[in-house]
Write an enzyme that holds these catalytic residues in place. Structure first.
Site, short mmCIF file in Angstrom:
data_model
loop_
_atom_site.label_atom_id
_atom_site.label_comp_id
_atom_site.label_asym_id
_atom_site.label_seq_id
_atom_site.Cartn_x
_atom_site.Cartn_y
_atom_site.Cartn_z
N LYS A 118 0.87 -1.19 0.00
CA LYS A 118 0.00 0.00 0.00
C LYS A 118 0.89 1.22 0.00
O LYS A 118 2.05 1.15 0.45
CB LYS A 118 -0.89 0.02 1.25
CG LYS A 118 -2.12 0.86 1.11
CD LYS A 118 -3.24 0.09 0.41
CE LYS A 118 -4.52 0.87 0.33
NZ LYS A 118 -5.63 -0.03 -0.08
P1 NAD Z 1 -13.11 7.64 -2.26
O1 NAD Z 1 -12.10 8.68 -2.06
O2 NAD Z 1 -13.65 7.40 -3.62
O3 NAD Z 1 -14.38 7.91 -1.30
C1 NAD Z 1 -14.24 8.10 0.08
C2 NAD Z 1 -15.60 8.50 0.65
O4 NAD Z 1 -15.52 8.54 2.08
C3 NAD Z 1 -16.07 9.89 0.21
O5 NAD Z 1 -17.46 9.86 -0.02
C4 NAD Z 1 -15.75 10.76 1.43
O6 NAD Z 1 -16.59 11.91 1.52
C5 NAD Z 1 -16.05 9.78 2.54
N1 NAD Z 1 -15.42 10.11 3.82
C6 NAD Z 1 -14.13 10.45 4.05
N2 NAD Z 1 -13.93 10.70 5.36
C7 NAD Z 1 -15.13 10.50 5.96
C8 NAD Z 1 -15.58 10.59 7.28
N3 NAD Z 1 -14.75 10.95 8.28
N4 NAD Z 1 -16.89 10.31 7.55
C9 NAD Z 1 -17.74 9.96 6.57
N5 NAD Z 1 -17.36 9.86 5.28
C10 NAD Z 1 -16.07 10.12 4.98
O7 NAD Z 1 -12.48 6.30 -1.65
P2 NAD Z 1 -12.87 4.79 -2.00
O8 NAD Z 1 -11.95 4.31 -3.04
O9 NAD Z 1 -14.33 4.68 -2.18
O10 NAD Z 1 -12.42 4.06 -0.64
C11 NAD Z 1 -13.27 3.97 0.48
C12 NAD Z 1 -12.79 2.86 1.39
O11 NAD Z 1 -12.78 1.61 0.66
C13 NAD Z 1 -11.35 3.01 1.92
O12 NAD Z 1 -11.28 2.41 3.20
C14 NAD Z 1 -10.53 2.19 0.93
O13 NAD Z 1 -9.29 1.76 1.48
C15 NAD Z 1 -11.48 1.04 0.71
N6 NAD Z 1 -11.24 0.26 -0.51
C16 NAD Z 1 -11.19 0.87 -1.73
C17 NAD Z 1 -11.01 0.10 -2.87
C18 NAD Z 1 -11.04 0.69 -4.26
O14 NAD Z 1 -11.00 -0.09 -5.23
N7 NAD Z 1 -11.15 2.00 -4.44
C19 NAD Z 1 -10.83 -1.29 -2.76
C20 NAD Z 1 -10.88 -1.88 -1.50
C21 NAD Z 1 -11.11 -1.09 -0.38
#
Ligand code: NAD
Length: 432
Positions: A118
Protein backbone atom coordinates in the site's frame (compact mmCIF):
# COMPACT_ATOMS: atom_id res chain seq x y z
CA UNK A 1 -12.85 -14.37 23.42
CA UNK A 2 -15.97 -12.63 24.71
CA UNK A 3 -16.57 -8.93 24.41
CA UNK A 4 -16.12 -8.07 28.08
CA UNK A 5 -12.80 -9.88 28.27
CA UNK A 6 -11.51 -8.08 25.20
CA UNK A 7 -12.63 -4.74 26.54
CA UNK A 8 -11.05 -5.21 29.95
CA UNK A 9 -7.87 -6.58 28.40
CA UNK A 10 -7.44 -3.73 25.97
CA UNK A 11 -9.14 -1.11 28.13
CA UNK A 12 -9.86 2.46 27.20
CA UNK A 13 -6.36 2.76 25.79
CA UNK A 14 -7.47 0.58 22.90
CA UNK A 15 -9.56 3.43 21.53
CA UNK A 16 -6.30 5.16 20.75
CA UNK A 17 -4.69 2.03 19.30
CA UNK A 18 -2.96 2.50 15.99
CA UNK A 19 -4.38 0.90 12.88
CA UNK A 20 -1.38 -1.37 12.64
CA UNK A 21 -1.95 -2.47 16.24
CA UNK A 22 -5.48 -3.44 15.21
CA UNK A 23 -4.03 -5.62 12.43
CA UNK A 24 -1.59 -7.25 14.83
CA UNK A 25 -4.39 -7.89 17.29
CA UNK A 26 -6.49 -9.60 14.60
CA UNK A 27 -3.44 -11.50 13.34
CA UNK A 28 -2.43 -12.81 16.77
CA UNK A 29 -5.97 -13.89 17.54
CA UNK A 30 -6.20 -15.97 14.35
CA UNK A 31 -2.63 -17.27 14.64
CA UNK A 32 -3.33 -18.51 18.19
CA UNK A 33 -6.55 -20.21 17.20
CA UNK A 34 -5.14 -22.02 14.13
CA UNK A 35 -1.80 -22.65 15.85
CA UNK A 36 0.18 -21.03 13.04
CA UNK A 37 3.74 -22.34 12.83
CA UNK A 38 5.73 -20.18 15.25
CA UNK A 39 8.56 -19.46 12.79
CA UNK A 40 6.23 -18.44 9.96
CA UNK A 41 4.36 -16.33 12.48
CA UNK A 42 7.49 -14.21 12.96
CA UNK A 43 7.83 -13.63 9.20
CA UNK A 44 4.24 -12.56 8.55
CA UNK A 45 4.19 -10.27 11.60
CA UNK A 46 6.55 -7.89 9.80
CA UNK A 47 6.57 -5.92 6.58
CA UNK A 48 9.29 -6.67 3.99
CA UNK A 49 10.12 -3.16 2.74
CA UNK A 50 9.14 0.32 3.84
CA UNK A 51 9.91 3.22 1.53
CA UNK A 52 9.49 6.84 2.62
CA UNK A 53 10.26 9.58 0.13
CA UNK A 54 10.30 13.32 0.66
CA UNK A 55 10.00 15.23 -2.56
CA UNK A 56 9.57 18.86 -3.68
CA UNK A 57 6.75 20.03 -5.95
CA UNK A 58 6.33 23.43 -7.58
CA UNK A 59 2.92 24.97 -6.76
CA UNK A 60 0.88 27.01 -9.26
CA UNK A 61 2.15 30.30 -7.82
CA UNK A 62 5.79 29.19 -8.14
CA UNK A 63 6.57 28.36 -4.50
CA UNK A 64 7.87 24.90 -3.55
CA UNK A 65 6.23 22.53 -1.10
CA UNK A 66 7.71 19.36 0.34
CA UNK A 67 5.60 16.18 0.49
CA UNK A 68 5.99 12.84 2.29
CA UNK A 69 5.11 9.75 0.26
CA UNK A 70 5.00 6.13 1.43
CA UNK A 71 5.07 2.67 -0.06
CA UNK A 72 5.04 -0.33 2.25
CA UNK A 73 5.53 -3.82 0.82
CA UNK A 74 4.33 -6.39 3.30
CA UNK A 75 4.79 -9.73 1.58
CA UNK A 76 5.60 -11.13 -1.88
CA UNK A 77 5.57 -14.91 -1.47
CA UNK A 78 2.63 -15.29 -3.90
CA UNK A 79 3.76 -12.77 -6.52
CA UNK A 80 4.30 -9.04 -7.11
CA UNK A 81 3.30 -6.61 -4.37
CA UNK A 82 -0.14 -5.12 -5.02
CA UNK A 83 -2.14 -2.38 -3.37
CA UNK A 84 -3.70 1.05 -3.62
CA UNK A 85 -2.41 4.59 -3.26
CA UNK A 86 -4.15 6.91 -0.82
CA UNK A 87 -4.05 10.72 -0.77
CA UNK A 88 -5.14 11.90 2.67
CA UNK A 89 -3.80 14.01 5.57
CA UNK A 90 -4.02 10.92 7.83
CA UNK A 91 -1.53 8.94 5.72
CA UNK A 92 1.50 7.89 7.78
CA UNK A 93 3.74 4.87 8.07
CA UNK A 94 1.46 3.18 10.63
CA UNK A 95 -1.65 3.46 8.47
CA UNK A 96 0.15 2.30 5.32
CA UNK A 97 1.71 -0.69 7.14
CA UNK A 98 -1.76 -1.79 8.23
CA UNK A 99 -3.26 -1.37 4.78
CA UNK A 100 -0.33 -3.20 3.14
CA UNK A 101 -0.71 -6.14 5.52
CA UNK A 102 -4.44 -6.44 4.78
CA UNK A 103 -3.57 -6.62 1.05
CA UNK A 104 -1.48 -9.74 1.66
CA UNK A 105 -4.41 -11.42 3.40
CA UNK A 106 -6.79 -10.42 0.57
CA UNK A 107 -4.56 -11.93 -2.12
CA UNK A 108 -4.24 -15.09 -0.05
CA UNK A 109 -8.00 -15.50 0.56
CA UNK A 110 -8.93 -14.94 -3.08
CA UNK A 111 -6.20 -17.17 -4.55
CA UNK A 112 -4.63 -14.50 -6.72
CA UNK A 113 -0.88 -14.45 -7.41
CA UNK A 114 -0.16 -11.15 -5.66
CA UNK A 115 1.49 -10.09 -2.45
CA UNK A 116 0.46 -7.10 -0.36
CA UNK A 117 1.48 -3.44 -0.50
CA UNK A 118 0.00 0.00 0.00
CA UNK A 119 1.14 3.56 -0.47
CA UNK A 120 0.09 7.13 -0.23
CA UNK A 121 0.94 10.77 0.14
CA UNK A 122 0.17 12.75 3.27
CA UNK A 123 -1.84 15.67 1.94
CA UNK A 124 -5.38 16.84 1.24
CA UNK A 125 -5.92 16.93 -2.53
CA UNK A 126 -9.03 19.12 -2.15
CA UNK A 127 -6.67 21.94 -1.13
CA UNK A 128 -4.75 21.74 -4.43
CA UNK A 129 -5.55 22.51 -8.06
CA UNK A 130 -5.89 19.79 -10.71
CA UNK A 131 -2.45 20.74 -12.07
CA UNK A 132 -0.83 20.60 -8.64
CA UNK A 133 -2.31 17.14 -7.97
CA UNK A 134 -0.91 16.02 -11.34
CA UNK A 135 2.59 17.32 -10.52
CA UNK A 136 2.46 15.81 -7.01
CA UNK A 137 1.48 12.43 -8.52
CA UNK A 138 4.15 12.53 -11.20
CA UNK A 139 6.90 13.62 -8.83
CA UNK A 140 5.93 10.91 -6.31
CA UNK A 141 6.01 8.27 -9.08
CA UNK A 142 9.44 9.50 -10.13
CA UNK A 143 10.66 9.41 -6.51
CA UNK A 144 9.48 5.80 -6.14
CA UNK A 145 11.47 4.85 -9.28
CA UNK A 146 12.12 1.12 -9.48
CA UNK A 147 10.41 0.48 -6.16
CA UNK A 148 7.31 -0.09 -8.28
CA UNK A 149 7.09 -2.07 -11.53
CA UNK A 150 4.73 -4.29 -13.56
CA UNK A 151 6.26 -7.52 -12.25
CA UNK A 152 7.33 -6.08 -8.91
CA UNK A 153 4.83 -3.72 -7.24
CA UNK A 154 1.59 -2.54 -8.82
CA UNK A 155 -0.35 0.45 -7.41
CA UNK A 156 -4.12 1.05 -7.86
CA UNK A 157 -6.72 3.63 -6.70
CA UNK A 158 -7.77 4.09 -3.08
CA UNK A 159 -9.13 7.03 -1.07
CA UNK A 160 -8.94 10.28 -3.09
CA UNK A 161 -7.20 8.63 -6.04
CA UNK A 162 -8.91 7.54 -9.26
CA UNK A 163 -8.40 6.41 -12.87
CA UNK A 164 -7.01 9.84 -13.88
CA UNK A 165 -4.32 9.65 -11.21
CA UNK A 166 -3.44 6.12 -12.35
CA UNK A 167 -3.08 7.45 -15.93
CA UNK A 168 -0.55 10.09 -14.74
CA UNK A 169 1.31 7.46 -12.77
CA UNK A 170 1.42 5.17 -15.81
CA UNK A 171 2.58 7.94 -18.10
CA UNK A 172 5.34 9.05 -15.72
CA UNK A 173 6.56 5.49 -15.14
CA UNK A 174 6.62 4.71 -18.89
CA UNK A 175 8.38 7.99 -19.66
CA UNK A 176 11.28 6.93 -17.45
CA UNK A 177 11.61 3.53 -19.22
CA UNK A 178 13.90 2.96 -22.20
CA UNK A 179 11.70 3.31 -25.34
CA UNK A 180 11.79 -0.36 -26.32
CA UNK A 181 10.51 -1.43 -22.89
CA UNK A 182 7.56 0.94 -22.64
CA UNK A 183 4.91 -1.13 -24.41
CA UNK A 184 5.36 -4.11 -22.15
CA UNK A 185 4.98 -2.14 -18.94
CA UNK A 186 1.34 -0.92 -19.00
CA UNK A 187 0.48 -3.32 -16.17
CA UNK A 188 2.61 -1.24 -13.75
CA UNK A 189 -0.67 0.15 -12.45
CA UNK A 190 -4.32 -1.02 -12.40
CA UNK A 191 -7.54 0.94 -12.19
CA UNK A 192 -6.48 2.86 -15.31
CA UNK A 193 -8.98 4.54 -17.65
CA UNK A 194 -10.25 2.03 -20.26
CA UNK A 195 -8.53 3.86 -23.15
CA UNK A 196 -5.18 3.72 -21.30
CA UNK A 197 -5.36 -0.04 -20.78
CA UNK A 198 -7.92 -0.33 -17.98
CA UNK A 199 -10.40 -3.17 -17.61
CA UNK A 200 -14.13 -2.98 -18.00
CA UNK A 201 -15.71 -3.47 -14.59
CA UNK A 202 -12.69 -2.25 -12.55
CA UNK A 203 -14.40 1.00 -11.61
CA UNK A 204 -17.32 -0.78 -9.96
CA UNK A 205 -15.36 -3.89 -8.92
CA UNK A 206 -15.09 -3.25 -5.19
CA UNK A 207 -18.79 -2.30 -4.93
CA UNK A 208 -19.73 -5.28 -7.11
CA UNK A 209 -17.73 -7.64 -4.89
CA UNK A 210 -19.45 -6.24 -1.79
CA UNK A 211 -22.86 -6.91 -3.34
CA UNK A 212 -21.86 -10.45 -4.38
CA UNK A 213 -20.86 -11.21 -0.77
CA UNK A 214 -24.11 -9.67 0.52
CA UNK A 215 -26.02 -11.93 -1.91
CA UNK A 216 -24.25 -14.97 -0.45
CA UNK A 217 -24.99 -13.81 3.09
CA UNK A 218 -28.66 -13.32 2.15
CA UNK A 219 -28.84 -16.86 0.72
CA UNK A 220 -27.28 -18.32 3.87
CA UNK A 221 -29.73 -16.42 6.06
CA UNK A 222 -32.90 -16.86 3.97
CA UNK A 223 -33.05 -13.12 3.70
CA UNK A 224 -34.97 -11.39 0.90
CA UNK A 225 -32.73 -8.62 -0.48
CA UNK A 226 -35.58 -7.06 -2.46
CA UNK A 227 -37.16 -6.03 0.87
CA UNK A 228 -33.92 -4.93 2.52
CA UNK A 229 -33.08 -1.48 3.81
CA UNK A 230 -29.45 -0.30 3.98
CA UNK A 231 -27.24 2.59 5.03
CA UNK A 232 -23.91 3.57 3.50
CA UNK A 233 -21.03 5.55 5.00
CA UNK A 234 -18.83 7.06 2.28
CA UNK A 235 -20.24 7.75 -1.17
CA UNK A 236 -17.05 7.68 -3.24
CA UNK A 237 -16.00 4.87 -5.55
CA UNK A 238 -16.77 2.00 -3.19
CA UNK A 239 -19.86 3.31 -1.40
CA UNK A 240 -21.63 4.70 -4.45
CA UNK A 241 -21.12 1.57 -6.56
CA UNK A 242 -22.16 -0.78 -3.75
CA UNK A 243 -25.22 1.39 -3.19
CA UNK A 244 -26.23 1.53 -6.86
CA UNK A 245 -25.76 -2.22 -7.36
CA UNK A 246 -27.69 -3.12 -4.20
CA UNK A 247 -30.51 -0.84 -5.30
CA UNK A 248 -30.85 -2.92 -8.47
CA UNK A 249 -31.94 -5.83 -6.22
CA UNK A 250 -34.85 -3.70 -5.03
CA UNK A 251 -33.20 -2.90 -1.69
CA UNK A 252 -33.81 0.58 -0.28
CA UNK A 253 -31.06 3.06 0.68
CA UNK A 254 -32.40 4.90 3.76
CA UNK A 255 -29.37 6.97 4.86
CA UNK A 256 -25.94 8.03 3.58
CA UNK A 257 -23.05 9.81 5.26
CA UNK A 258 -19.92 11.29 3.75
CA UNK A 259 -17.39 13.96 4.68
CA UNK A 260 -19.97 16.71 3.97
CA UNK A 261 -22.67 15.33 6.30
CA UNK A 262 -25.43 12.73 6.56
CA UNK A 263 -28.90 12.52 5.03
CA UNK A 264 -31.84 10.16 5.57
CA UNK A 265 -35.10 9.29 3.83
CA UNK A 266 -37.31 6.37 5.01
CA UNK A 267 -38.92 6.22 1.56
CA UNK A 268 -35.56 5.50 -0.06
CA UNK A 269 -32.84 7.54 -1.77
CA UNK A 270 -32.18 7.01 -5.48
CA UNK A 271 -28.48 6.01 -5.51
CA UNK A 272 -28.01 6.75 -9.23
CA UNK A 273 -29.43 10.23 -8.88
CA UNK A 274 -27.42 10.84 -5.70
CA UNK A 275 -24.22 9.72 -7.51
CA UNK A 276 -24.87 12.32 -10.21
CA UNK A 277 -25.48 14.98 -7.52
CA UNK A 278 -22.25 14.07 -5.67
CA UNK A 279 -20.27 14.18 -8.94
CA UNK A 280 -21.52 17.76 -9.38
CA UNK A 281 -21.36 19.07 -5.81
CA UNK A 282 -18.65 16.95 -4.18
CA UNK A 283 -20.83 15.52 -1.38
CA UNK A 284 -24.23 14.27 -0.23
CA UNK A 285 -25.10 17.34 1.88
CA UNK A 286 -28.08 19.28 0.58
CA UNK A 287 -29.37 16.50 -1.69
CA UNK A 288 -33.02 17.06 -2.73
CA UNK A 289 -33.94 18.45 0.65
CA UNK A 290 -33.55 15.00 2.24
CA UNK A 291 -33.51 15.10 5.99
CA UNK A 292 -30.02 16.14 7.25
CA UNK A 293 -29.08 14.08 10.31
CA UNK A 294 -26.19 13.99 12.80
CA UNK A 295 -23.43 11.35 12.77
CA UNK A 296 -24.94 9.76 15.89
CA UNK A 297 -28.42 9.55 14.36
CA UNK A 298 -26.92 8.07 11.19
CA UNK A 299 -25.07 5.38 13.14
CA UNK A 300 -28.21 4.55 15.21
CA UNK A 301 -30.58 4.31 12.26
CA UNK A 302 -32.51 1.05 11.92
CA UNK A 303 -31.75 -0.85 8.70
CA UNK A 304 -30.91 -4.40 7.63
CA UNK A 305 -27.47 -3.75 6.16
CA UNK A 306 -24.77 -1.20 7.00
CA UNK A 307 -21.98 -0.67 4.46
CA UNK A 308 -19.09 1.36 5.93
CA UNK A 309 -17.19 2.54 2.83
CA UNK A 310 -15.22 5.54 4.05
CA UNK A 311 -12.38 5.46 6.58
CA UNK A 312 -11.07 3.14 9.30
CA UNK A 313 -12.02 2.91 13.01
CA UNK A 314 -15.68 3.91 12.59
CA UNK A 315 -17.18 1.02 14.60
CA UNK A 316 -15.66 1.20 18.07
CA UNK A 317 -16.58 0.93 21.76
CA UNK A 318 -18.51 4.19 21.34
CA UNK A 319 -20.43 3.42 18.16
CA UNK A 320 -20.83 -0.40 18.02
CA UNK A 321 -23.59 -0.28 20.71
CA UNK A 322 -25.51 2.16 18.47
CA UNK A 323 -25.79 0.00 15.37
CA UNK A 324 -29.29 -1.29 14.68
CA UNK A 325 -28.63 -3.61 11.71
CA UNK A 326 -28.43 -7.33 10.93
CA UNK A 327 -25.14 -7.29 9.05
CA UNK A 328 -22.15 -5.00 8.51
CA UNK A 329 -20.64 -5.44 5.03
CA UNK A 330 -17.20 -3.83 5.29
CA UNK A 331 -16.42 -1.91 2.11
CA UNK A 332 -13.76 0.22 3.82
CA UNK A 333 -10.50 -1.21 5.11
CA UNK A 334 -10.47 -1.53 8.89
CA UNK A 335 -13.79 0.19 9.67
CA UNK A 336 -14.25 -1.92 12.81
CA UNK A 337 -11.65 -2.00 15.54
CA UNK A 338 -11.20 -5.06 17.80
CA UNK A 339 -13.41 -3.66 20.58
CA UNK A 340 -16.11 -2.78 18.07
CA UNK A 341 -15.87 -6.33 16.72
CA UNK A 342 -16.35 -7.84 20.16
CA UNK A 343 -19.44 -5.71 20.78
CA UNK A 344 -20.97 -6.62 17.40
CA UNK A 345 -20.37 -10.30 18.16
CA UNK A 346 -22.04 -9.97 21.57
CA UNK A 347 -25.01 -8.23 19.98
CA UNK A 348 -25.43 -10.90 17.29
CA UNK A 349 -24.66 -8.56 14.38
CA UNK A 350 -22.98 -10.40 11.50
CA UNK A 351 -19.84 -8.97 9.89
CA UNK A 352 -18.63 -9.68 6.36
CA UNK A 353 -15.01 -8.70 7.03
CA UNK A 354 -13.12 -6.20 4.87
CA UNK A 355 -10.45 -8.59 3.62
CA UNK A 356 -13.21 -10.70 2.08
CA UNK A 357 -15.96 -8.15 1.44
CA UNK A 358 -13.92 -5.50 -0.42
CA UNK A 359 -11.58 -7.89 -2.24
CA UNK A 360 -13.46 -7.37 -5.55
CA UNK A 361 -11.14 -4.43 -6.28
CA UNK A 362 -7.94 -6.42 -6.12
CA UNK A 363 -9.52 -9.37 -7.94
CA UNK A 364 -10.45 -7.22 -10.95
CA UNK A 365 -7.08 -5.44 -10.71
CA UNK A 366 -5.60 -8.90 -11.23
CA UNK A 367 -7.86 -9.36 -14.30
CA UNK A 368 -6.69 -5.98 -15.66
CA UNK A 369 -3.04 -6.95 -15.10
CA UNK A 370 -3.62 -10.26 -16.94
CA UNK A 371 -5.34 -8.56 -19.87
CA UNK A 372 -2.42 -6.10 -20.21
CA UNK A 373 0.16 -8.90 -20.08
CA UNK A 374 -1.69 -10.93 -22.72
CA UNK A 375 -2.78 -7.96 -24.87
CA UNK A 376 -6.40 -8.99 -24.38
CA UNK A 377 -9.58 -7.04 -23.74
CA UNK A 378 -12.35 -8.88 -21.89
CA UNK A 379 -16.07 -8.18 -22.13
CA UNK A 380 -17.80 -6.88 -18.99
CA UNK A 381 -19.83 -10.11 -18.63
CA UNK A 382 -16.60 -12.10 -18.55
CA UNK A 383 -15.07 -9.82 -15.88
CA UNK A 384 -18.22 -9.92 -13.75
CA UNK A 385 -18.71 -13.67 -13.95
CA UNK A 386 -15.04 -14.36 -13.13
CA UNK A 387 -15.27 -11.92 -10.20
CA UNK A 388 -18.43 -13.59 -8.89
CA UNK A 389 -16.79 -17.01 -9.06
CA UNK A 390 -13.64 -15.92 -7.23
CA UNK A 391 -15.28 -13.92 -4.46
CA UNK A 392 -17.99 -16.54 -3.89
CA UNK A 393 -15.33 -19.23 -3.55
CA UNK A 394 -13.52 -17.03 -1.02
CA UNK A 395 -16.80 -16.44 0.85
CA UNK A 396 -17.41 -20.20 1.05
CA UNK A 397 -13.93 -20.86 2.38
CA UNK A 398 -14.38 -18.23 5.11
CA UNK A 399 -17.81 -19.62 6.02
CA UNK A 400 -16.35 -23.15 6.28
CA UNK A 401 -13.41 -21.96 8.39
CA UNK A 402 -15.80 -20.09 10.73
CA UNK A 403 -17.64 -23.38 11.33
CA UNK A 404 -14.52 -25.51 11.62
CA UNK A 405 -12.83 -23.20 14.15
CA UNK A 406 -16.02 -21.91 15.77
CA UNK A 407 -14.66 -18.43 15.05
CA UNK A 408 -16.05 -15.05 14.10
CA UNK A 409 -15.83 -14.32 10.37
CA UNK A 410 -12.88 -11.94 10.57
CA UNK A 411 -10.80 -14.50 12.42
CA UNK A 412 -11.99 -17.17 9.96
CA UNK A 413 -10.93 -14.99 7.01
CA UNK A 414 -7.48 -14.58 8.58
CA UNK A 415 -7.26 -18.34 9.10
CA UNK A 416 -8.02 -19.00 5.42
CA UNK A 417 -5.30 -16.52 4.40
CA UNK A 418 -2.74 -17.70 6.94
CA UNK A 419 -3.31 -21.37 6.12
CA UNK A 420 -2.42 -20.73 2.46
CA UNK A 421 0.60 -18.61 3.40
CA UNK A 422 1.81 -21.21 5.91
CA UNK A 423 1.56 -23.93 3.27
CA UNK A 424 3.61 -22.06 0.70
CA UNK A 425 6.30 -21.07 3.23
CA UNK A 426 6.58 -24.71 4.30
CA UNK A 427 6.89 -25.84 0.67
CA UNK A 428 9.53 -23.28 -0.23
CA UNK A 429 11.49 -23.13 3.00
CA UNK A 430 13.66 -20.23 4.12
CA UNK A 431 16.71 -19.23 2.06
CA UNK A 432 19.56 -20.14 2.48
P1 NAD B 1 -13.11 7.64 -2.26
O1 NAD B 1 -12.10 8.68 -2.06
O2 NAD B 1 -13.65 7.40 -3.62
O3 NAD B 1 -14.38 7.91 -1.30
C1 NAD B 1 -14.24 8.10 0.08
C2 NAD B 1 -15.60 8.50 0.65
O4 NAD B 1 -15.52 8.54 2.08
C3 NAD B 1 -16.07 9.89 0.21
O5 NAD B 1 -17.46 9.86 -0.02
C4 NAD B 1 -15.75 10.76 1.43
O6 NAD B 1 -16.59 11.91 1.52
C5 NAD B 1 -16.05 9.78 2.54
N1 NAD B 1 -15.42 10.11 3.82
C6 NAD B 1 -14.13 10.45 4.05
N2 NAD B 1 -13.93 10.70 5.36
C7 NAD B 1 -15.13 10.50 5.96
C8 NAD B 1 -15.58 10.59 7.28
N3 NAD B 1 -14.75 10.95 8.28
N4 NAD B 1 -16.89 10.31 7.55
C9 NAD B 1 -17.74 9.96 6.57
N5 NAD B 1 -17.36 9.86 5.28
C10 NAD B 1 -16.07 10.12 4.98
O7 NAD B 1 -12.48 6.30 -1.65
P2 NAD B 1 -12.87 4.79 -2.00
O8 NAD B 1 -11.95 4.31 -3.04
O9 NAD B 1 -14.33 4.68 -2.18
O10 NAD B 1 -12.42 4.06 -0.64
C11 NAD B 1 -13.27 3.97 0.48
C12 NAD B 1 -12.79 2.86 1.39
O11 NAD B 1 -12.78 1.61 0.66
C13 NAD B 1 -11.35 3.01 1.92
O12 NAD B 1 -11.28 2.41 3.20
C14 NAD B 1 -10.53 2.19 0.93
O13 NAD B 1 -9.29 1.76 1.48
C15 NAD B 1 -11.48 1.04 0.71
N6 NAD B 1 -11.24 0.26 -0.51
C16 NAD B 1 -11.19 0.87 -1.73
C17 NAD B 1 -11.01 0.10 -2.87
C18 NAD B 1 -11.04 0.69 -4.26
O14 NAD B 1 -11.00 -0.09 -5.23
N7 NAD B 1 -11.15 2.00 -4.44
C19 NAD B 1 -10.83 -1.29 -2.76
C20 NAD B 1 -10.88 -1.88 -1.50
C21 NAD B 1 -11.11 -1.09 -0.38
Amino acid sequence: MEAKAVLSQRGAQAQKASLYENVRWQYNKAADLMELDKEIRKILAMTENEIIVHFPVKMDDGHIEMFAGYRVQHNSIFGPYKGGLRYHPSVDIDEIRALATWMTWKGAITDIPFGGAKGGIQFDPSQHSHNEVERITRRFTFALGNNIGPEYDIPAPDVNTNAQIMAWLLDTYLSTMPPHERQRCTHVVTGKPIESGGSLGRDKATGQGIVFTIEEWAKDNNFDLSKATYTVQGFGNVGSWASRLLMSHGAKLVAVEDITGAIANRNGIDSNDLARYVAKTGGVAGYQGDNPISHETFMKLKADIFIPAAMENQITTDTAPWLNVKVVAEGANGPTNPDGDAILKDRGIDVIPDILCNSGGVIVSYFEWLQNKRSEFWELEEVDSKLRKKITRAYEKVRDAAKEYNADWRTAAYIVALTRLEKVYKERGIFP
